[in-house]
Design an enzyme around this catalytic site. Structure first.
Site: not given
Length: 308
Positions: A101, A157, A165, A275
């Protein structure tokens, strides 16, 4: 909610509630979208819409050069997102997950909103002066919609730039670079890179003086449920919308994959910008193939009927 493609309706029911399961249970609708949908016809519908909902996926961010971390090209080192973005992976090896991350956070600092992000933000601002609304339901965690200027964004999300925490549950905005000293220079995606094996006490920690618990990214991992408050807001927006846009999403991750088909079932026009076609394309009135950064600005530009 479980972030997996093609989830069965029974699993959706257990994880997301009966309302979402109702839409997952429905069979395929009769095809509505035409190949080469008429942009002029869409623009007429757009000019009359008062409450527009945009369901935006990772394909929008991909046009800014953001990796989707799905499919064959979605590896970080030798792992895919499904290997790292889980509670089990974090508690098994928090150092590795934080490296992953950290890499994604630092990468996002080099990316900028593209023409699709900007078109949505500018359209929202313009329509708000006319007493109309546009809300973005974002499946991305990169905050590019917010950085482009969108004000009404529901990040279902979570966000790369928020932490939670695991001890006290406190969620805060965290845009530090690096997020902690021990991660500086770490997180290389090179398949040959070695794990940093950072001691847990040196990983990001809660800054509340009474806590100092281990922090985790405030994102929804595979196997976790969506925030119920955000889902409630999503339901409200879907209930009042009179036009829905599906932008840059594969329409295979639940429950977001059900949002637009639910709207279409009520007879509300849905336009897909992607697309290629998706499993949901046949349910929608419009489909516009191509890069969102090309098709969306044309679709959302000021209509001649707009006074302001």
């Amino acid at each position: 909610m479980v972030l997996r493609p093609f989830v069965s309706w029974r699993l959706v029911s257990r994880r997301c509630g009966a309302r979402w399961a109702k839409w997952a249970e429905r069979g395929p609708c009769v095809g509505m979208a035409r190949s080469g949908s008429d942009m002029a016809e869409f623009r007429k519908v757009f000019s009359k819409a008062k409450h527009i909902v945009v369901i935006a996926g990772a394909g929008v961010s991909a046009e800014s050069g953001v990796p989707t971390f799905r499919g064959a090209a979605g590896y970080w080192r030798k792992w895919q997102a499904q290997d790292l973005a889980t509670p089990e992976a974090f508690f098994r090896n928090p150092s590795r997950v934080w490296e992953y991350y950290h890499y994604r956070r630092e990468l996002m600092l080099t990316k900028s909103p593209n023409a699709a992000h900007v078109a949505l933000a500018e359209c929202e601002t313009r329509l708000s002066r006319q007493g109309r609304s546009l809300v973005v339901i974002s499946q991305s965690i990169d905050e590019l919609h917010c950085r482009a200027g969108s004000q009404h964004v529901l990040e279902i999300h979570g966000s790369l730039f928020k932490t939670r925490c695991i001890s006290c549950g406190d969620v805060v905005v965290n845009q530090k670079s690096p997020i902690c000293a021990a991660l500086e220079g770490k997180g290389s995606p090179d398949p040959n890179a070695e794990d940093a094996n950072i001691p847990v006490e040196l990983l990001p920690r809660c800054e509340k003086s009474t806590c100092n618990g281990l922090l985790r990214p405030s994102v929804v991992w595979f196997g976790e449920t969506l925030n119920s408050d955000i889902l409630t807001q999503v339901e409200k927006e879907l209930d009042i919308c009179d036009l829905c846009l599906v932008v840059g999403t594969s329409s295979i991750v639940y429950p977001a994959a059900m949002f637009a088909p639910q709207v279409a079932t009520r007879g509300i026009p849905v336009a897909e910008f992607n697309l290629r076609t998706t499993p949901a394309t046949g349910r929608f009135r419009f489909h516009f193939s191509g890069r969102c950064g090309t098709t969306l600005p044309l679709a959302l530009e000021r209509h001649e009927s707009e006074v302001i």
